[in-house]
Design a protein around this motif. Sequence first.
Motif, PDB file in Angstrom:
ATOM      1  N   ALA A 220      -6.796 -19.988  -2.394  1.00  0.00           N
ATOM      2  CA  ALA A 220      -7.001 -19.227  -3.633  1.00  0.00           C
ATOM      3  C   ALA A 220      -7.596 -20.100  -4.721  1.00  0.00           C
ATOM      4  O   ALA A 220      -8.481 -19.667  -5.473  1.00  0.00           O
ATOM      5  CB  ALA A 220      -5.675 -18.623  -4.094  1.00  0.00           C
ATOM      6  N   GLN A 221      -7.136 -21.331  -4.817  1.00  0.00           N
ATOM      7  CA  GLN A 221      -7.664 -22.238  -5.829  1.00  0.00           C
ATOM      8  C   GLN A 221      -9.121 -22.592  -5.552  1.00  0.00           C
ATOM      9  O   GLN A 221      -9.914 -22.767  -6.479  1.00  0.00           O
ATOM     10  CB  GLN A 221      -6.808 -23.506  -5.880  1.00  0.00           C
ATOM     11  N   LYS A 222      -9.497 -22.668  -4.292  1.00  0.00           N
ATOM     12  CA  LYS A 222     -10.867 -23.024  -3.927  1.00  0.00           C
ATOM     13  C   LYS A 222     -11.844 -21.890  -4.180  1.00  0.00           C
ATOM     14  O   LYS A 222     -12.974 -22.112  -4.620  1.00  0.00           O
ATOM     15  CB  LYS A 222     -10.917 -23.441  -2.457  1.00  0.00           C
ATOM     16  N   TYR A 223     -11.405 -20.659  -3.910  1.00  0.00           N
ATOM     17  CA  TYR A 223     -12.349 -19.534  -3.921  1.00  0.00           C
ATOM     18  C   TYR A 223     -12.108 -18.522  -5.039  1.00  0.00           C
ATOM     19  O   TYR A 223     -12.666 -17.430  -4.988  1.00  0.00           O
ATOM     20  CB  TYR A 223     -12.301 -18.817  -2.570  1.00  0.00           C
ATOM     21  N   TRP A 224     -11.335 -18.874  -6.059  1.00  0.00           N
ATOM     22  CA  TRP A 224     -11.085 -17.891  -7.116  1.00  0.00           C
ATOM     23  C   TRP A 224     -12.365 -17.533  -7.863  1.00  0.00           C
ATOM     24  O   TRP A 224     -12.526 -16.407  -8.330  1.00  0.00           O
ATOM     25  CB  TRP A 224     -10.012 -18.387  -8.090  1.00  0.00           C
ATOM     26  N   SER A 225     -13.312 -18.461  -7.976  1.00  0.00           N
ATOM     27  CA  SER A 225     -14.547 -18.170  -8.714  1.00  0.00           C
ATOM     28  C   SER A 225     -15.793 -18.236  -7.848  1.00  0.00           C
ATOM     29  O   SER A 225     -16.785 -17.569  -8.136  1.00  0.00           O
ATOM     30  CB  SER A 225     -14.701 -19.130  -9.898  1.00  0.00           C
ATOM     31  N   LYS A 226     -15.771 -19.045  -6.781  1.00  0.00           N
ATOM     32  CA  LYS A 226     -16.919 -19.101  -5.871  1.00  0.00           C
ATOM     33  C   LYS A 226     -16.501 -18.420  -4.568  1.00  0.00           C
ATOM     34  O   LYS A 226     -15.694 -18.933  -3.815  1.00  0.00           O
ATOM     35  CB  LYS A 226     -17.366 -20.549  -5.627  1.00  0.00           C
ATOM     36  N   TYR A 227     -17.060 -17.271  -4.311  1.00  0.00           N
ATOM     37  CA  TYR A 227     -16.609 -16.444  -3.193  1.00  0.00           C
ATOM     38  C   TYR A 227     -16.982 -17.063  -1.850  1.00  0.00           C
ATOM     39  O   TYR A 227     -18.052 -17.635  -1.693  1.00  0.00           O
ATOM     40  CB  TYR A 227     -17.216 -15.051  -3.304  1.00  0.00           C
ATOM     41  N   ASN A 228     -16.088 -16.937  -0.882  1.00  0.00           N
ATOM     42  CA  ASN A 228     -16.308 -17.469   0.455  1.00  0.00           C
ATOM     43  C   ASN A 228     -17.404 -16.640   1.148  1.00  0.00           C
ATOM     44  O   ASN A 228     -17.234 -15.439   1.363  1.00  0.00           O
ATOM     45  CB  ASN A 228     -15.011 -17.392   1.260  1.00  0.00           C
ATOM     46  N   PRO A 229     -18.530 -17.263   1.517  1.00  0.00           N
ATOM     47  CA  PRO A 229     -19.625 -16.506   2.139  1.00  0.00           C
ATOM     48  C   PRO A 229     -19.281 -15.969   3.522  1.00  0.00           C
ATOM     49  O   PRO A 229     -20.038 -15.178   4.077  1.00  0.00           O
ATOM     50  CB  PRO A 229     -20.761 -17.535   2.211  1.00  0.00           C
ATOM     51  N   ALA A 230     -18.134 -16.380   4.078  1.00  0.00           N
ATOM     52  CA  ALA A 230     -17.721 -15.871   5.387  1.00  0.00           C
ATOM     53  C   ALA A 230     -17.152 -14.455   5.297  1.00  0.00           C
ATOM     54  O   ALA A 230     -16.840 -13.858   6.334  1.00  0.00           O
ATOM     55  CB  ALA A 230     -16.681 -16.801   6.006  1.00  0.00           C
ATOM     56  N   TYR A 231     -17.014 -13.920   4.081  1.00  0.00           N
ATOM     57  CA  TYR A 231     -16.515 -12.563   3.880  1.00  0.00           C
ATOM     58  C   TYR A 231     -17.433 -11.822   2.916  1.00  0.00           C
ATOM     59  O   TYR A 231     -18.098 -12.437   2.074  1.00  0.00           O
ATOM     60  CB  TYR A 231     -15.101 -12.589   3.280  1.00  0.00           C
ATOM     61  N   PRO A 232     -17.475 -10.499   2.983  1.00  0.00           N
ATOM     62  CA  PRO A 232     -18.240  -9.733   1.994  1.00  0.00           C
ATOM     63  C   PRO A 232     -17.572  -9.788   0.631  1.00  0.00           C
ATOM     64  O   PRO A 232     -16.366 -10.057   0.529  1.00  0.00           O
ATOM     65  CB  PRO A 232     -18.240  -8.314   2.558  1.00  0.00           C
ATOM     66  N   ASN A 233     -18.350  -9.540  -0.395  1.00  0.00           N
ATOM     67  CA  ASN A 233     -17.873  -9.522  -1.776  1.00  0.00           C
ATOM     68  C   ASN A 233     -17.893  -8.081  -2.266  1.00  0.00           C
ATOM     69  O   ASN A 233     -18.938  -7.459  -2.321  1.00  0.00           O
ATOM     70  CB  ASN A 233     -18.794 -10.410  -2.629  1.00  0.00           C
ATOM     71  N   PHE A 234     -16.720  -7.541  -2.628  1.00  0.00           N
ATOM     72  CA  PHE A 234     -16.623  -6.153  -3.058  1.00  0.00           C
ATOM     73  C   PHE A 234     -16.517  -6.014  -4.571  1.00  0.00           C
ATOM     74  O   PHE A 234     -16.083  -4.970  -5.065  1.00  0.00           O
ATOM     75  CB  PHE A 234     -15.403  -5.492  -2.401  1.00  0.00           C
ATOM     76  N   ASN A 235     -16.888  -7.031  -5.322  1.00  0.00           N
ATOM     77  CA  ASN A 235     -16.755  -6.985  -6.776  1.00  0.00           C
ATOM     78  C   ASN A 235     -18.070  -6.551  -7.419  1.00  0.00           C
ATOM     79  O   ASN A 235     -19.124  -7.089  -7.128  1.00  0.00           O
ATOM     80  CB  ASN A 235     -16.363  -8.362  -7.326  1.00  0.00           C
ATOM     81  N   GLY A 236     -18.010  -5.597  -8.319  1.00  0.00           N
ATOM     82  CA  GLY A 236     -19.162  -5.220  -9.123  1.00  0.00           C
ATOM     83  C   GLY A 236     -19.952  -4.059  -8.568  1.00  0.00           C
ATOM     84  O   GLY A 236     -20.001  -3.810  -7.372  1.00  0.00           O
TER      85      GLY A 236
END
Length: 367
Positions: A220-236
Motif C-alpha cells: 500500500a505504501q509503494k502504490y498509493w500514488s503510483k499505480y501498479n501497471p500489473a493491474y487495471p486502474n479504475f479511477n477517474g
Amino acid sequence: MALVPNWSAGAAVTDDPTVDAATKATFQRLADAVFTDRTQALVEGAGTKETRHTAGFSGSVSLSGGQTREQTSALKELRDRRGRLARLGETYRAGSTQVRLDATQVKGRKAKVAVTETTTLTYGRTTAKSPQSTGFQAHHELTFTADRHGNWRLTGIRDTDDGYLAVNQVAAPDVAEEQSAAEDDGPPSAVRAATTRPAPAKAKNFSASGYDYKAMVAYAQKYWSKYNPAYPNFNGQGAGGDCTNFVSQALKAGGWKHVPGYTYDFHKWFGNSEIQSDSFVGVNEWSWFALSSKRVTSLANVYQMDLGDVLQMDFNRDGSKDHTMIVTSRDRRGVPYVTYHSTNTYNRSVASLVASYPNAAFYAYRT
C-alpha cells in the motif's frame, strides 16, 4: 455495473497547445492558491481570512463572486473540522499543497483547466510509532470565464476522481464510489462498527492467520500514488473507483489466495491484468466474499483495527457501502491510519474520517 479500466485518470480536458505559457501559469497559480487555502484551514494557527492566498488575485485572473462565496463556505467548514479533530486529539502543525497543470482548453471566453493537487499535512502530536504525515493526490477540473476586458474569473471547480475522500474536501458525496452488483443468494451482512473512544481491547494476533501484514502495508505504501501497471486502474472518468481494487492487491501481496470461478459469484475472488472478479474490485462484493469465506471477521469499533485490517464506509447510510481502505499504521494512542485510492491518500487517521464524515456508517474488518 461493469467497471471499465481507465489508464489516464484526470485527462478529460484536451490540451490546447495554442494557449500561451503565461496564461497557463496564471491559471495554475490561482488553482494552487485555492487548494492551499483549503489545506491551511486545517492547520493549527492558520486558515483565517487574513491569510488567504486567493485574496491577492485581481485583474488578469481571480475568483468570481460565486466562487468567492464557495471558498468562504469551504474554509469555514474546514476550520470547523479542524476544531472537531482537535477535540479528538488530532492536529496538523504544517501543510503544503502543490498544483500541477495537466491540460488547458480555451474556447472563446471559456476555459477548462485540468490539474493534479498533491497535498501533505504534518501531524502535530506524534509518537515513535505514529506516522509523521498524511497526504493525497487529487484531480480537479477548473472552469474559467473571461470578461469583456479579457480578465479571467474562476467560476467552477469539479473533482474528477471517482473517490470523494481528500483530507481537505468539503462537499458531501452524493453518489457511491462503486455501485454493487445485484445480490444473488443472500450475501452476508457486515456489522456496523462504533466510532467511540476508548474502544474495547481487541489485540491482533499477527501470526495466527499465516498472512504477512507487513507485506500488505509495504504494498500500500509503494502504490498509493503510483499505480501498479500489473493491474487495471479504475479511477477517474466514471470507471467506478479504484479503492477496492487497490485494497485487494495489497491483501494479495500479503498472502490472500485466488478463488477462481465466475466473475459475478461473490464466493470467488481473483484479479490480474486481464480479469477481476466483482469481489476483487467492488466494495459490497468484497465484503460479501471476505465474510462468507471467513477471511475476515467484523470488529465492533473502528479503533480496534490494526495493520492490514480493512475499513469500509457507507456515506449516506443507505445500506450500500461506498469506499474501502486498508490500515497501514497504528499509533500508541490506539488510532489506526488508513491508505487508499480514489482519492489517492496515505496514512490518514481514522479520527480524521470520523470527524469529516460524522453521519457515515463505518464497517471494520479484522483480516
